[in-house]
Design a protein around this motif. Structure first.
Motif, mmCIF file in Angstrom:
data_model
loop_
_atom_site.group_PDB
_atom_site.id
_atom_site.type_symbol
_atom_site.label_atom_id
_atom_site.label_comp_id
_atom_site.label_asym_id
_atom_site.label_seq_id
_atom_site.Cartn_x
_atom_site.Cartn_y
_atom_site.Cartn_z
ATOM 1 N N GLY A 287 68.212 -2.372 23.651
ATOM 2 C CA GLY A 287 68.908 -1.237 24.238
ATOM 3 C C GLY A 287 70.385 -1.461 24.451
ATOM 4 N N VAL A 288 70.943 -2.505 23.842
ATOM 5 C CA VAL A 288 72.379 -2.787 23.918
ATOM 6 C C VAL A 288 72.975 -2.490 22.548
ATOM 7 C CG1 VAL A 288 74.136 -4.537 24.334
ATOM 8 C CG2 VAL A 288 72.000 -4.572 25.653
ATOM 9 N N PHE A 289 73.903 -1.542 22.505
ATOM 10 C CA PHE A 289 74.421 -1.058 21.229
ATOM 11 C C PHE A 289 75.884 -1.479 21.092
ATOM 12 C CE2 PHE A 289 71.092 1.722 22.819
ATOM 13 C CZ PHE A 289 70.164 1.647 21.784
ATOM 14 N N LEU A 290 76.093 -2.534 20.345
ATOM 15 C CA LEU A 290 77.431 -3.083 20.170
ATOM 16 C C LEU A 290 78.262 -2.184 19.260
ATOM 17 C CD1 LEU A 290 76.582 -6.867 19.609
ATOM 18 C CD2 LEU A 290 77.084 -5.680 21.760
ATOM 19 N N GLU A 344 65.855 4.498 16.165
ATOM 20 C CA GLU A 344 66.504 4.690 17.479
ATOM 21 C C GLU A 344 67.552 3.610 17.775
ATOM 22 O OE1 GLU A 344 65.271 7.460 18.454
ATOM 23 O OE2 GLU A 344 63.285 7.452 17.534
ATOM 24 N N GLN A 345 68.119 2.974 16.766
ATOM 25 C CA GLN A 345 68.991 1.814 17.014
ATOM 26 C C GLN A 345 70.480 2.100 16.813
ATOM 27 O OE1 GLN A 345 65.697 -0.799 14.946
ATOM 28 N NE2 GLN A 345 67.371 -2.134 15.590
ATOM 29 N N GLY A 346 70.849 3.364 16.589
ATOM 30 C CA GLY A 346 72.252 3.739 16.469
ATOM 31 C C GLY A 346 72.671 4.675 17.583
ATOM 32 N N ARG A 347 73.922 4.597 17.959
ATOM 33 C CA ARG A 347 74.481 5.466 18.999
ATOM 34 C C ARG A 347 75.889 5.909 18.592
ATOM 35 N NH1 ARG A 347 69.931 5.026 20.243
ATOM 36 N NH2 ARG A 347 68.975 4.774 22.291
ATOM 37 N N ASN A 348 76.366 6.957 19.286
ATOM 38 C CA ASN A 348 77.737 7.446 19.129
ATOM 39 C C ASN A 348 78.035 7.850 17.679
ATOM 40 O OD1 ASN A 348 78.262 6.825 21.887
ATOM 41 N ND2 ASN A 348 78.650 4.706 21.300
ATOM 42 N N PRO A 349 77.525 9.010 17.272
ATOM 43 C CA PRO A 349 77.740 9.457 15.891
ATOM 44 C C PRO A 349 79.225 9.613 15.568
ATOM 45 C CG PRO A 349 76.894 11.246 17.269
ATOM 46 C CD PRO A 349 76.771 9.995 18.073
ATOM 47 N N MET A 377 73.006 10.382 11.229
ATOM 48 C CA MET A 377 72.758 9.015 11.643
ATOM 49 C C MET A 377 71.935 8.274 10.589
ATOM 50 S SD MET A 377 74.328 8.901 14.647
ATOM 51 C CE MET A 377 73.618 7.645 15.698
ATOM 52 N N TYR A 378 70.978 7.492 11.027
ATOM 53 C CA TYR A 378 70.112 6.736 10.121
ATOM 54 C C TYR A 378 69.388 7.684 9.166
ATOM 55 C CZ TYR A 378 66.566 3.153 8.939
ATOM 56 O OH TYR A 378 65.751 2.255 8.303
ATOM 57 N N VAL A 406 64.988 14.266 22.020
ATOM 58 C CA VAL A 406 65.559 13.031 21.483
ATOM 59 C C VAL A 406 67.069 13.199 21.359
ATOM 60 C CG1 VAL A 406 63.506 12.245 20.251
ATOM 61 C CG2 VAL A 406 65.086 13.831 19.135
ATOM 62 N N LEU A 407 67.774 12.068 21.315
ATOM 63 C CA LEU A 407 69.235 12.124 21.207
ATOM 64 C C LEU A 407 69.681 12.781 19.911
ATOM 65 C CD1 LEU A 407 70.362 8.602 22.522
ATOM 66 C CD2 LEU A 407 70.814 10.832 23.578
ATOM 67 N N PHE A 408 69.022 12.411 18.822
ATOM 68 C CA PHE A 408 69.439 12.898 17.508
ATOM 69 C C PHE A 408 68.223 13.453 16.768
ATOM 70 C CE2 PHE A 408 72.015 9.121 18.629
ATOM 71 C CZ PHE A 408 73.196 9.784 18.925
#
Length: 536
Positions: A287-290, A344-349, A377-378, A406-408
C-alpha cells in the motif's frame, strides 16, 4: 548591485535552460470521445491495413459487456473478449477468441495477417491468426509455440518470420512459423535481468537494428543479439541509476526515426522513458506507492562505444505508452505517476500527454499536451491511425470488470488524441497525397514517384516522407514499432499547389522488413493523411 544582478540573470538563464521546455498545454492537441463502450477493455490493440483495429482483453475473468454474435456461446460464456473497431465508421463488431489471450504478444506478418501468440492457461502455447477482412474471425493453432509464453515480445524479422522472446519463466526465444527453425534457444540475458520475486524483465523492449541484429532491453540494460547464431555481439551499459524500466516496473521505449538510409553507416537510437524505482513493486503490495521515474535515457546503439544520455521529463510516469507520430516526434501518453503495474498497484493517473521532439536540443524536447479526463492506468493502450490521430483505449487495474466502488473503474471507452498538426489553422500547410494510390505494392530499393498538394506556401526544405510500421500495443510497449525517413531527390513544382518527389524505398529488410507501412508526406512537421504501402 549591478554586478549581483548580472550574475543572477546569468545563473537564472543557465538554470532555466536545463529544464524541460513546457508550452501552453491548452493549445497542444485536442481529445475526442469516440465511443462510451465497445463492450471489452482494450488491453491489446493492433491497427490492420484495412483501417480496422483489433482489440482484446482476457477470457478468464467473467463476462464482458459485449455479446457474441448470433447468440453463440463458448464454454458457457456468451460474451466476447475481442472486438474489431472500424475507424471510418466509428463502429465495432464482436469477435470470438477461443483461448485466454491475457498478457500476450503479436505482430503483423508481411501479408497483413495478425499473428498473436501466447497468453494464460490453455492459451499460453496458442498461435492465433486474424486476417484483415470484413467478416474474418480468430483462428487458433493449438501448441503452435514450443514454450509457454506469457508477457513475451514479438518482432518481425527481415526474412518475414517473427521472433518471440521471453515471457514469465521463459529465458529463451523461438520463431514463428517453424518451417526454418523449430527449436527453442536459451537466452541467459533474461536470466541475468530477472529480479528474484519481482522479475522486472517481462515484455522486453526489442528492436531490429540496422545491421540485422536485435537490440533487446530488459530491466535496466540491453544487449545486441545475433539471433541466428544465438550470440551476444554487444553488451550495452546499464542505464545510469540502475532503476528498472521493464514490467512490472513498466516504462516504455521506441526506436527513434531511422534517417540517412543511403549512408554507409546508418545510425540508430533507442529512447527509454519512465518506469519505477527499485523496490516499488514490493512497496505497492504493502500500500506504499512510490513516485515513478521522471527520466528518459537515450542511446545510439550503432556507436562503437555507446553511452546513455539521461533527460528529465515534465512528469514522472509509469505504465505510459510511447507512440511514434508521422513527423518523427514521440507521444508519451497514458499511465500513472506512482506505483507499478499490477492489480490495484498504480496511483495518481497522468492525464497529460507529452510530446518529445528528438531533433531539438536537450532541455527543449518535451512539450506538455492537452489533458484527457479519463485515467488510463494498468492495461491501457494507444495506436497511431492513418489519419494521424492516436487511438486510446483500455484501463483495467482489476482482476475482473469493476465499474463501481473503485478508484479507477474498468474502461470500455475509446477516445482519440489529435496532435496540434491536425488543427484547422494549419490546414493550408497540410500535404495531401495525390499519387501513389492507397494500398500500393513496392519492392526494396524501388524509386517511387510521389505527388502531393499543399494549398499554402511550400517550404521545400521542410518536406519529408516517412513510413511507419503499425505496431502491436500492450502493457506500455508497441511491438514492431518503426519509423523510417525516406530519401528523395528534389521537390519539383507541377503547378501552383502540386509537387512531386521521387523517394527511394529502403533497400534492405534489415532497415524495413517486408510488410505493410503507413506512408506520409510531412511539411513543416504537419503530416498528410497516410496511405498504405506494402513492401513485397
Amino acid at each position: 548591485m549591478k554586478l549581483f544582478l548580472c550574475f543572477f540573470y546569468l545563473f537564472s538563464s543557465i538554470f532555466l535552460s536545463t529544464l524541460p521546455s513546457l508550452t501552453n498545454a491548452a493549445n497542444n492537441g485536442r481529445w475526442k470521445y469516440l465511443l462510451n463502450s465497445i463492450g471489452v477493455s482494450a488491453m491489446h490493440m493492433q491497427l490492420l491495413p484495412n483501417d480496422r483495429v483489433v482489440v482484446f482483453d482476457r477470457t478468464d475473468f467473467g463476462p464482458s459487456n459485449l455479446s457474441l454474435p448470433n447468440g453463440n456461446c463458448l464454454r458457457n460464456d456468451c460474451t466476447a473478449h475481442s472486438a474489431e473497431y472500424n475507424v471510418a465508421r466509428n463502429t465495432f463488431r464482436a469477435l470470438t477468441v477461443q483461448s485466454d489471450v491475457w498478457c500476450s504478444s503479436g505482430a503483423l506478418m508481411p501479408d497483413g495477417t495478425l499473428i498473436q501468440t501466447g497468453g494464460f492457461n490453455l492459451g499460453d502455447r496458442r498461435v492465433r491468426i486474424f486476417k484483415p477482412c470484413p467478416t474474418c474471425d480468430w483462428q487458433e493453432i493449438i501448441n503452435g509455440l514450443g514454450a509457454r509464453r506469457w508477457y513475451a515480445t514479438n518482432h518481425i524479422l527481415p526474412d518475414g518470420r517473427q521472433i518471440v522472446i521471453g515471457g514469465r519463466g521463459q529465458f529463451n526465444y523461438e520463431f514463428y512459423p517453424k518451417d526454418i527453425n523449430a527449436n527453442i534457444h536459451n537466452l541467459p540475458f533474461l536470466t541475468q535481468t530477472n529480479d528474484k520475486g519481482v522479475e522486472n524483465n517481462l515484455y522486453p523492449f526489442v528492436f531490429l537494428n540496422v545491421d540485422g541484429n536485435l537490440f533487446v532491453f530488459a530491466n535496466n540494460r540491453a544487449i545486441l543479439l545475433d539471433y541466428t547464431n544465438n550470440v551476444v555481439v554487444k553488451t550495452f551499459p546499464q542505464i545510469p541509476g540502475g532503476d528498472p524500466r521493464s514490467y512490472p516496473s513498466t516504462g516504455s521505449a521506441v526506436l527513434l526515426p531511422l534517417k540517412n538510409l543511403q549512408a554507409t553507416n546508418i545510425e540508430a537510437e533507442v529512447l527509454v522513458c519512465g518506469g519505477a524505482p527499485k523496490g516499488s513493486y514490493v512497496q505497492s503490495l504493502k500500500g506504499v506507492f512510490l513516485e515513478a521515474l521522471k527520466t528518459c535515457a537515450r542511446i545510439k546503439i550503432t556507436d562503437s562505444n555507446p553511452t546513455w544520455v539521461v533527460e528529465t521529463m515534465p512528469q514522472a510516469r509509469v505504465m505510459g505508452d510511447m507512440v511514434m507520430l508521422p513527423n518523427g516526434n514521440v507521444l508519451l501518453i497514458n499511465g500513472a505517476s506512482s506505483g507499478t503495474a499490477g492489480w490495484e498497484q498504480g496511483r495518481n493517473p497522468v492525464l497529460t500527454p507529452v510530446l518529445y521532439r528528438p531533433d531539438n536540443q536537450i532541455g527543449s524536447r518535451f512539450e506538455v499536451q492537452k489533458a484527457t479526463t479519463i485515467p488510463r492506468m494498468y492495461h491501457s493502450t494507444a495506436a497511431l491511425l492513418r489519419d494521424g490521430r492516436v487511438l486510446v483505449g483500455g484501463s483495467n487495474p482489476h482482476s475482473s470488470y469493476n465499474f463501481t466502488g473503485v478508484l479507477f473503474p474498468t474502461e470500455l471507452s475509446l477516445e482519440a488524441f489529435s496532435p496540434a498538426y491536425l488543427e484547422g489553422n494549419v490546414r493550408n500547410l497540410r500535404p495531401k497525397i495525390v499519387l501513389p494510390a492507397n494500398n500500393i505494392a513496392v519492392k526494396h530499393g524501388q524509386t517511387v514517384k510521389v505527388q502531393f498538394t499543399v494549398a499554402g506556401n511550400l517550404a521545400q526544405n521542410l518536406v519529408s516522407v516517412t513510413m511507419v510500421a503499425p505496431s502491436f500495443n500492450t502493457h506500455s510497449f508497441s511491438q514492431n514499432q518503426r519509423l523510417l525517413v525516406l530519401p528523395y531527390d528534389i521537390v519539383k513544382s507541377l503547378g501552383t499547389t502540386t509537387y512531386e518527389v521521387n523517394v527511394v524505398i529502403p533497400g534492405s529488410g534489415n532497415l524495413a522488413p517486408s510488410g505493410y507501412y503507413l506512408f506520409f508526406v510531412v511539411h513543416r512537421d504537419i503530416p498528410s493523411q497516410g496511405i498504405w504501402v506494402r513492401i513485397n
